[in-house]
Design an enzyme around this catalytic site. Structure first.
Site, mmCIF file in Angstrom:
data_model
loop_
_atom_site.group_PDB
_atom_site.id
_atom_site.type_symbol
_atom_site.label_atom_id
_atom_site.label_comp_id
_atom_site.label_asym_id
_atom_site.label_seq_id
_atom_site.Cartn_x
_atom_site.Cartn_y
_atom_site.Cartn_z
ATOM 1 N N ASP A 104 0.828 -1.196 0.000
ATOM 2 C CA ASP A 104 0.000 0.000 0.000
ATOM 3 C C ASP A 104 0.867 1.252 0.000
ATOM 4 O O ASP A 104 0.638 2.192 -0.753
ATOM 5 C CB ASP A 104 -0.951 0.007 1.206
ATOM 6 C CG ASP A 104 -0.231 -0.334 2.515
ATOM 7 O OD1 ASP A 104 0.970 -0.684 2.480
ATOM 8 O OD2 ASP A 104 -0.876 -0.270 3.581
ATOM 9 N N ILE A 105 1.900 1.245 0.848
ATOM 10 C CA ILE A 105 2.718 2.448 0.994
ATOM 11 C C ILE A 105 4.117 2.055 1.447
ATOM 12 O O ILE A 105 4.279 1.125 2.244
ATOM 13 C CB ILE A 105 2.048 3.429 1.996
ATOM 14 C CG1 ILE A 105 2.752 4.782 2.021
ATOM 15 C CG2 ILE A 105 1.955 2.856 3.397
ATOM 16 C CD1 ILE A 105 1.904 5.900 2.614
ATOM 17 N N ASP A 107 7.381 3.785 3.183
ATOM 18 C CA ASP A 107 7.733 4.961 3.953
ATOM 19 C C ASP A 107 9.251 4.917 4.187
ATOM 20 O O ASP A 107 10.019 5.195 3.272
ATOM 21 C CB ASP A 107 6.861 4.837 5.221
ATOM 22 C CG ASP A 107 6.969 5.916 6.249
ATOM 23 O OD1 ASP A 107 6.073 6.753 6.310
ATOM 24 O OD2 ASP A 107 7.922 5.893 7.028
ATOM 25 N N THR A 108 9.738 4.453 5.302
ATOM 26 C CA THR A 108 11.193 4.345 5.509
ATOM 27 C C THR A 108 11.791 3.230 4.653
ATOM 28 O O THR A 108 12.978 3.252 4.329
ATOM 29 C CB THR A 108 11.522 4.023 6.980
ATOM 30 O OG1 THR A 108 10.956 2.751 7.316
ATOM 31 C CG2 THR A 108 10.981 5.082 7.916
ATOM 32 N N GLY A 109 10.982 2.234 4.336
ATOM 33 C CA GLY A 109 11.470 1.097 3.549
ATOM 34 C C GLY A 109 11.851 -0.103 4.400
ATOM 35 O O GLY A 109 12.212 -1.156 3.877
ATOM 36 N N LEU A 110 11.765 0.071 5.701
ATOM 37 C CA LEU A 110 12.160 -1.009 6.616
ATOM 38 C C LEU A 110 11.337 -2.280 6.411
ATOM 39 O O LEU A 110 11.866 -3.387 6.394
ATOM 40 C CB LEU A 110 11.981 -0.520 8.056
ATOM 41 C CG LEU A 110 13.036 -0.992 9.032
ATOM 42 C CD1 LEU A 110 14.382 -0.390 8.680
ATOM 43 C CD2 LEU A 110 12.641 -0.608 10.445
ATOM 44 N N THR A 111 10.037 -2.095 6.230
ATOM 45 C CA THR A 111 9.160 -3.255 6.020
ATOM 46 C C THR A 111 9.566 -4.003 4.758
ATOM 47 O O THR A 111 9.717 -5.226 4.777
ATOM 48 C CB THR A 111 7.691 -2.788 5.866
ATOM 49 O OG1 THR A 111 7.363 -1.985 6.992
ATOM 50 C CG2 THR A 111 6.746 -3.959 5.773
ATOM 51 N N LYS A 135 7.004 7.412 -0.250
ATOM 52 C CA LYS A 135 7.480 8.668 0.361
ATOM 53 C C LYS A 135 8.990 8.781 0.145
ATOM 54 O O LYS A 135 9.773 8.360 1.000
ATOM 55 C CB LYS A 135 7.169 8.683 1.865
ATOM 56 C CG LYS A 135 5.689 8.624 2.213
ATOM 57 C CD LYS A 135 5.496 8.713 3.727
ATOM 58 C CE LYS A 135 4.065 8.480 4.123
ATOM 59 N NZ LYS A 135 3.899 8.355 5.589
ATOM 60 N N ASP A 165 -5.030 2.672 7.378
ATOM 61 C CA ASP A 165 -5.808 3.012 8.570
ATOM 62 C C ASP A 165 -5.102 4.017 9.473
ATOM 63 O O ASP A 165 -3.902 4.249 9.359
ATOM 64 C CB ASP A 165 -6.077 1.751 9.404
ATOM 65 C CG ASP A 165 -4.839 1.302 10.166
ATOM 66 O OD1 ASP A 165 -3.755 1.215 9.552
ATOM 67 O OD2 ASP A 165 -4.944 1.055 11.388
HETATM 68 P P1 5GP Z 1 8.011 1.471 6.346
HETATM 69 O O1 5GP Z 1 8.511 0.180 6.921
HETATM 70 O O2 5GP Z 1 8.287 1.621 4.869
HETATM 71 O O3 5GP Z 1 8.532 2.648 7.130
HETATM 72 O O4 5GP Z 1 6.467 1.529 6.601
HETATM 73 C C1 5GP Z 1 5.621 0.807 5.850
HETATM 74 C C2 5GP Z 1 4.313 0.542 6.567
HETATM 75 O O5 5GP Z 1 3.976 1.573 7.493
HETATM 76 C C3 5GP Z 1 3.190 0.505 5.569
HETATM 77 O O6 5GP Z 1 2.987 -0.791 5.067
HETATM 78 C C4 5GP Z 1 2.025 1.027 6.372
HETATM 79 O O7 5GP Z 1 1.410 -0.034 7.063
HETATM 80 C C5 5GP Z 1 2.645 1.968 7.370
HETATM 81 N N1 5GP Z 1 2.589 3.380 6.926
HETATM 82 C C6 5GP Z 1 3.608 4.126 6.446
HETATM 83 N N2 5GP Z 1 3.208 5.374 6.137
HETATM 84 C C7 5GP Z 1 1.887 5.416 6.419
HETATM 85 C C8 5GP Z 1 0.886 6.443 6.291
HETATM 86 O O8 5GP Z 1 1.102 7.593 5.851
HETATM 87 N N3 5GP Z 1 -0.376 6.090 6.675
HETATM 88 C C9 5GP Z 1 -0.692 4.857 7.158
HETATM 89 N N4 5GP Z 1 -1.954 4.640 7.495
HETATM 90 N N5 5GP Z 1 0.220 3.868 7.293
HETATM 91 C C10 5GP Z 1 1.498 4.156 6.916
#
Ligand code: 5GP
Length: 182
Positions: A104-105, A107-111, A135, A165
């Site tokens: 879905d998204i 963000d940092t890319g850690l997931t 992002k 959510d």
């Molecule tokens: P990452 O590991 O890339 O920092 O974060 C990814 C996960 O964080 C996404 O799969 C999502 O579940 C959650 N996330 C990141 N940014 C957002 C945001 O702006 N809104 C929501 N609802 N979830 C986010």
């Protein structure tokens, strides 16, 4: 500007369902071009990707598999930085297969980094990544990870809707909303 309240926060309309559908159709055309004859395995990252997954998969008119993985790193409106693989129900044989991760998204890319590590253990032929939202300002792995299909690049703001959510609510809205600065 259309706004709505979830829990204690106000959100404003950001990307409409119509814009999202148009963009997903464009992404799908690319994915079809790249994977029509490759019988890919779409791996949907739950919970947030369930709507995006449906929209991508229903536009792919060739043989493919669809599987699901569940991870979570967000508590409230910021990433806990702690990615936990809650459930891995992957049934497809991934050995030598083309995997397309549906996010879905990012963000940092850690997931996604953790997922790539986990999935590479299955010895797939190739892993590609499709994300509805990205992002770039906060993504930490530009040198390591290529995001193959991006719906929308967005700023470092918190968004809900279209599967995403805020503390459990907002996933059902088909437009995407962003947190309103107060
Ligand atoms: P990452 O590991 O890339 O920092 O974060 C990814 C996960 O964080 C996404 O799969 C999502 O579940 C959650 N996330 C990141 N940014 C957002 C945001 O702006 N809104 C929501 N609802 N979830 C986010």
């Amino acid at each position: 500007m259309k706004t709505m309240r979830i829990h204690d926060r106000l959100f404003e309309l950001f990307i409409t369902e119509e814009q999202i559908n148009k963009r997903i159709t464009e992404l799908s055309i690319q994915i079809i071009k790249d994977y029509a004859d490759k019988m890919p395995v779409f791996i949907s990252v739950l919970n947030g990707s369930f709507i995006f997954t449906t929209e991508i998969v229903k536009r792919f008119p060739y043989n493919c598999e669809v599987d699901f993985i569940k991870v979570s790193s967000y508590v409230g409106i910021s990433s806990s930085g702690n990615v936990s693989l809650i459930a891995n129900s992957i049934k497809a044989d991934l050995n030598n297969r083309y995997i397309i991760i549906l996010e879905d998204i990012i963000d940092t890319g850690l997931t996604i980094k953790n997922l790539l590590n986990d999935l590479s253990k299955y010895s797939p032929k190739k892993i590609s990544i499709a994300t509805l939202l990205f992002k770039p300002e906060v993504f930490k792995f530009n040198d390591e990870i290529k995001i193959d299909y991006i719906g929308f690049n967005i700023k470092n703001e918190f968004v809900v809707g279209y599967g995403l959510d805020y503390n459990g609510l907002g996933r059902n809205y088909l437009d995407i909303y962003k947190l309103k600065e107060i």
